[in-house]
Design a protein around this motif. Structure first.
Motif, PDB file in Angstrom:
ATOM      1  N   ALA A 258      -9.907   3.654  37.324  1.00  0.00           N
ATOM      2  CA  ALA A 258     -10.789   3.591  38.506  1.00  0.00           C
ATOM      3  C   ALA A 258     -11.901   2.566  38.249  1.00  0.00           C
TER       4      ALA A 258
ATOM      5  N   HIS B  95      -4.813  15.238  35.502  1.00  0.00           N
ATOM      6  CA  HIS B  95      -4.820  14.143  36.482  1.00  0.00           C
ATOM      7  C   HIS B  95      -3.666  13.172  36.246  1.00  0.00           C
TER       8      HIS B  95
ATOM      9  N   GLY C 162     -10.200  16.033  29.616  1.00  0.00           N
ATOM     10  CA  GLY C 162     -10.366  16.272  31.058  1.00  0.00           C
ATOM     11  C   GLY C 162      -9.388  15.483  31.897  1.00  0.00           C
TER      12      GLY C 162
ATOM     13  N   PRO D 113       0.163  11.573  35.445  1.00  0.00           N
ATOM     14  CA  PRO D 113       1.539  11.920  35.812  1.00  0.00           C
ATOM     15  C   PRO D 113       2.210  12.618  34.629  1.00  0.00           C
TER      16      PRO D 113
ATOM     17  N   SER E 134      -3.012   1.346  33.906  1.00  0.00           N
ATOM     18  CA  SER E 134      -2.605   2.724  33.678  1.00  0.00           C
ATOM     19  C   SER E 134      -2.201   2.928  32.215  1.00  0.00           C
TER      20      SER E 134
ATOM     21  N   SER F 215     -10.848   7.743  30.369  1.00  0.00           N
ATOM     22  CA  SER F 215     -12.152   7.859  29.683  1.00  0.00           C
ATOM     23  C   SER F 215     -13.317   8.056  30.634  1.00  0.00           C
TER      24      SER F 215
ATOM     25  N   GLU G 209      -6.896   7.506  42.365  1.00  0.00           N
ATOM     26  CA  GLU G 209      -7.996   8.430  42.056  1.00  0.00           C
ATOM     27  C   GLU G 209      -9.165   8.178  42.994  1.00  0.00           C
TER      28      GLU G 209
ATOM     29  N   ASN H 119      -9.652   3.946  28.112  1.00  0.00           N
ATOM     30  CA  ASN H 119      -8.650   3.589  29.134  1.00  0.00           C
ATOM     31  C   ASN H 119      -9.016   4.264  30.458  1.00  0.00           C
TER      32      ASN H 119
END
Ligand SMILES: C[S@@+](CC[C@H](N)C(=O)[O-])C[C@H]1O[C@@H](n2cnc3c(N)ncnc32)[C@H](O)[C@@H]1O
Length: 299
Positions: A84, A126, A122, A128, A107, A60, A4, A81
């Motif tokens: 980044a 993003h 949101g 998988p 992850s 989050s 990301e 969670n």
């Protein structure tokens, strides 16, 4: 460093020290209204269960929503969670005052403990696509997936809806929608994309362009230049068909994606009151159901 951070707009130098989650709530339509709705949905779930819940906020960001949930439901365990590093650090600072809240920085698919509520706000577009199987594995009996997202406003026609309804699988090939095993096989073999998928992708881009213009104007009218600039870059990412980290699909397509992965739609909430072409934010409540016959559920 996460994917990301390397590949999307927030890895750029000018966003390194910005609390993107906080900034977006001031300059982007619908996000803050969605926060309040999701907190209400989790609180209702807590009330029905009659016991403290374990709630995970997947992807989050800087933990704005996680904190709102922790404030409203202090007896619940809230896990923010985020992979980044920058937003994860911001989430840790934000949640420090909440003893039942924590941050998980690996992850989502590496989390192993059962959960009562999984919130994805949101983040769905993003993550998988295989993460849905993991959601099914983690949810306790009676558990719920609250999936809220910024979608591409609906661009499917009635004919597309019929085609999707009959689709036993849904997969993206280089960003193009593939809705049968034959289409997927042909794409893998020769890279060929059906004409239908090309037309759909053209409509997706045009619909998105209209939406992003609205979002950018909304930010500029409020002097929120950081949001406007971020959204200009996100617009470009999303227009590149093959760029998987930013690829907003229509609500109908995501509903079918959930359905072929064995989720039943328990509720659908719309955020904002605008014409359909500017209706992007939806919050769904999904519960695990039976997997459709022949589905592998972990694409
Ligand atoms: C658009 S942001 C979500 C914003 C956030 N939910 C909020 O309320 O402000 C999506 C986030 O998902 C995170 N993410 C992407 N893949 C992930 C994964 N596999 N596990 C956990 N987080 C992930 C990204 O780093 C990014 O911060």
């Amino acid at each position: 460093m996460s994917t990301e951070e390397i590949s999307t707009v927030y890895g750029r130098e000018e966003f390194k020290r910005v609390d993107v989650g906080a900034v977006m709530r001031e300059g982007h339509p619908d996000i803050s209204d969605g926060d309040h709705l999701i907190v209400d949905l989790v609180a209702r779930k807590r009330e029905t269960a009659g016991r403290p819940l374990t709630v995970m906020d997947v992807g989050s960001g800087s933990g704005v929503l996680s904190e709102l949930i922790a404030q409203r439901l202090p007896d619940c365990r809230v896990i923010a969670n985020e992979i980044a590093p920058n937003p994860a650090r911001q989430a840790r600072e934000r949640l420090a005052a909440h003893p039942r809240a924590e941050v998980f920085t690996e992850s989502f698919t590496d989390w192993k403990e059962p959960l009562d509520v999984i919130v994805s706000w949101g983040s769905h577009h993003h993550l998988p696509h295989s993460h849905l199987q993991h959601v099914r594995d983690l949810l306790e009996e009676g558990g719920v997936l609250i999936l809220g997202d910024e979608f591409c406003p609906e661009y499917c026609t009635e004919d597309d809806a019929i085609r999707l309804k009959n689709a036993e699988v849904i997969e993206l090939g280089g960003g193009h929608l593939l809705a049968s095993r034959e289409e997927i096989e042909e794409y893998r073999r020769s890279g060929t994309v059906p004409e239908w998928s090309r037309i759909l992708e053209d409509r997706r881009r045009r619909t998105l362009w209209n939406w992003y213009k609205f979002v950018i104007d909304y930010a500029i009218e409020r002097d929120r230049w950081q949001v406007a600039i971020a959204e200009m870059q996100i617009t470009k990412d999303d227009m590149v068909t093959s760029f998987e980290e930013e690829h907003k699909l229509s609500p109908l397509i995501v509903e079918h994606e959930l359905s072929v992965n064995g989720f039943e739609q328990a509720a659908k909430h719309v955020i904002g009151d605008r014409p359909a072409e500017l209706q992007s934010f939806f919050v769904y409540e999904f519960v695990p159901g039976a997997l459709p016959v022949g589905a592998d559920g972990d694409r």
